[in-house]
Motif scaffolding. Sequence first.
Motif, PDB file in Angstrom:
ATOM      1  N   SER A 199      -1.364 -26.528  18.543  1.00  0.00           N
ATOM      2  CA  SER A 199      -1.091 -27.613  17.255  1.00  0.00           C
ATOM      3  C   SER A 199      -0.648 -26.612  16.225  1.00  0.00           C
ATOM      4  O   SER A 199       0.122 -27.164  15.417  1.00  0.00           O
ATOM      5  CB  SER A 199      -2.533 -28.259  17.222  1.00  0.00           C
ATOM      6  N   ALA A 200      -1.188 -25.393  15.913  1.00  0.00           N
ATOM      7  CA  ALA A 200      -0.947 -24.764  14.688  1.00  0.00           C
ATOM      8  C   ALA A 200       0.303 -24.248  14.699  1.00  0.00           C
ATOM      9  O   ALA A 200       1.293 -24.139  14.085  1.00  0.00           O
ATOM     10  CB  ALA A 200      -1.791 -23.251  14.647  1.00  0.00           C
ATOM     11  N   LEU A 201       1.023 -23.844  15.991  1.00  0.00           N
ATOM     12  CA  LEU A 201       2.472 -23.522  16.342  1.00  0.00           C
ATOM     13  C   LEU A 201       3.494 -24.882  16.020  1.00  0.00           C
ATOM     14  O   LEU A 201       4.526 -24.525  15.636  1.00  0.00           O
ATOM     15  CB  LEU A 201       2.530 -22.552  17.605  1.00  0.00           C
ATOM     16  N   ARG A 202       3.015 -25.734  16.506  1.00  0.00           N
ATOM     17  CA  ARG A 202       3.689 -26.939  16.593  1.00  0.00           C
ATOM     18  C   ARG A 202       4.088 -27.459  15.197  1.00  0.00           C
ATOM     19  O   ARG A 202       5.083 -27.875  14.997  1.00  0.00           O
ATOM     20  CB  ARG A 202       2.863 -28.097  17.534  1.00  0.00           C
ATOM     21  N   THR A 203       3.060 -27.456  14.458  1.00  0.00           N
ATOM     22  CA  THR A 203       3.327 -27.808  13.092  1.00  0.00           C
ATOM     23  C   THR A 203       3.535 -26.827  12.107  1.00  0.00           C
ATOM     24  O   THR A 203       3.878 -27.258  10.908  1.00  0.00           O
ATOM     25  CB  THR A 203       1.945 -28.465  12.592  1.00  0.00           C
ATOM     26  N   SER A 204       3.858 -25.495  12.185  1.00  0.00           N
ATOM     27  CA  SER A 204       4.211 -24.425  11.398  1.00  0.00           C
ATOM     28  C   SER A 204       5.669 -24.763  10.724  1.00  0.00           C
ATOM     29  O   SER A 204       6.588 -24.839  11.782  1.00  0.00           O
ATOM     30  CB  SER A 204       3.985 -23.309  11.812  1.00  0.00           C
ATOM     31  N   ARG A 205       5.941 -24.843   9.737  1.00  0.00           N
ATOM     32  CA  ARG A 205       7.418 -24.930   9.267  1.00  0.00           C
ATOM     33  C   ARG A 205       7.794 -23.853   8.540  1.00  0.00           C
ATOM     34  O   ARG A 205       9.254 -23.794   8.179  1.00  0.00           O
ATOM     35  CB  ARG A 205       7.349 -26.187   8.299  1.00  0.00           C
ATOM     36  N   ARG A 206       7.118 -22.706   8.484  1.00  0.00           N
ATOM     37  CA  ARG A 206       7.845 -21.534   7.710  1.00  0.00           C
ATOM     38  C   ARG A 206       7.239 -20.339   8.605  1.00  0.00           C
ATOM     39  O   ARG A 206       5.997 -20.302   8.712  1.00  0.00           O
ATOM     40  CB  ARG A 206       7.297 -21.699   6.262  1.00  0.00           C
ATOM     41  N   LEU A 207       8.079 -19.566   8.879  1.00  0.00           N
ATOM     42  CA  LEU A 207       7.630 -18.345   9.558  1.00  0.00           C
ATOM     43  C   LEU A 207       6.766 -17.231   8.805  1.00  0.00           C
ATOM     44  O   LEU A 207       6.982 -17.027   7.423  1.00  0.00           O
ATOM     45  CB  LEU A 207       8.942 -17.530  10.011  1.00  0.00           C
ATOM     46  N   GLY A 208       5.758 -16.883   9.292  1.00  0.00           N
ATOM     47  CA  GLY A 208       4.963 -16.091   8.736  1.00  0.00           C
ATOM     48  C   GLY A 208       3.821 -16.803   7.732  1.00  0.00           C
ATOM     49  O   GLY A 208       2.801 -16.231   7.162  1.00  0.00           O
ATOM     50  N   GLU A 209       3.703 -18.232   7.724  1.00  0.00           N
ATOM     51  CA  GLU A 209       2.955 -18.850   6.946  1.00  0.00           C
ATOM     52  C   GLU A 209       1.475 -18.959   7.848  1.00  0.00           C
ATOM     53  O   GLU A 209       1.241 -19.379   9.101  1.00  0.00           O
ATOM     54  CB  GLU A 209       3.270 -20.432   6.741  1.00  0.00           C
ATOM     55  N   PRO A 210       0.175 -18.533   7.305  1.00  0.00           N
ATOM     56  CA  PRO A 210      -1.084 -18.661   7.857  1.00  0.00           C
ATOM     57  C   PRO A 210      -1.466 -20.069   8.354  1.00  0.00           C
ATOM     58  O   PRO A 210      -0.997 -21.138   7.670  1.00  0.00           O
ATOM     59  CB  PRO A 210      -1.821 -18.268   6.974  1.00  0.00           C
TER      60      PRO A 210
END
Length: 420
Positions: A199-210
Amino acid sequence: MLELERIQPWMLLRDSRCNTLLRILRVAPPLAGGIVVDGHDQLGNHAEIALSRSDETYLQAVGHAPRLRRDPAAVLGCLLGGAAGDALGAPVEFLRWPEIERQFGARGGIVDFVPAYGRLGAITDDTQMMLFTAEGLLRAWVCGVSHGVCHPPSIIHHALLRWLLSQGEPAATAVGRDGWLFGERRLWSRRAPGNTCLSALRTSRRLGEPAGNASKGCGGVMRVAPCAFFPEAFDKAAESARLTHGHPTGYLAAGLFADILARLWSDENASLLDAIRASLAEHGGRPGMEETRRLVERVLAVHAEGVKPTPQGIEQLGGGWVAEEALAIGLWCALSAGSLEEGLIRAVNHSGDSDSTGLIAGHFLGLLHGPEAIPARWRDGLELRDVIERIALDICLVPGSYRADGSEASGAIGERYPGW
């Protein structure tokens, strides 16, 4: 006497003329009358040596030798040991101890590979994500050398998004599909991936964002062992884990794990107990480290009393489903082990996240004792052994070899690990 044709990667070579040792990492294509080898000498220095037929008389392969400074074989042992623990625990990951005992109790629990995911020696998402983390670290190194600046968490994040695609999941941002690891189709298999990571990777929109969650699940700590072989291991591991796990315990336990491994790697005389104490002394007072420090100190206390891990004793620490528990269980089993095999068997026989705790113990014990400590029946049957060996080799070679100088060797590294 050793014929040049028999020299191969990972061999430990002794030259009797000067009694020096060289761990072979790469053998160049034969030249007329000889070969060129890359390796690390007994002081941990990179060496490139030309060998001819006249040298054969003085060369011998060494099976057992004193531990070398920063011996590349320790890197291989660490990664293979972790994968072996992962594979041993995979079939019982979701079983409680009474059920494990019913199925395998005649021999004290599960003690050998049994089929999981349709084969013997199957690895899980833990080893998959560890490999993609290593790929991110190597690509970050290439980026830093090529451009002078680099943000490693962003490049590791990008690598983890490639893992996400290999699981058949969509990403919310564009993902590059280059590099050799993404093309390894044997990794394109779902092995019970953790929901938090997905879920965290699926929703991440900016590389490097916690990650924006408050999870401290073990999905962050279980993948960061390769950080130990790069500068600033604690920070790299913590930042990597924080990409998917937002609770301080979740990412600081990962930092502590990698830091302990890094201390073992940098000092061939350090014991695991020494490394744990030194790491706690430096990092144990960080805000957010309280849960991890408390559980690791508890492990040190029971180990000092001579108490060995049992399924019931491990359950007192927890199931290993969260970061500090997984690290503590892996440490206890590694500390008390008389052998890698014994440590891994103890680490997977409990009512909890057996593959992750087996992997963590295996990383410690493999680094300490090398790949030869892994029973041949496990080593030979381990899924993706060739991929793990390739990653371990590149961790040892790329930082010392990549120059961004337009050479053929650096160009080949850049193709395998594009620097973005």
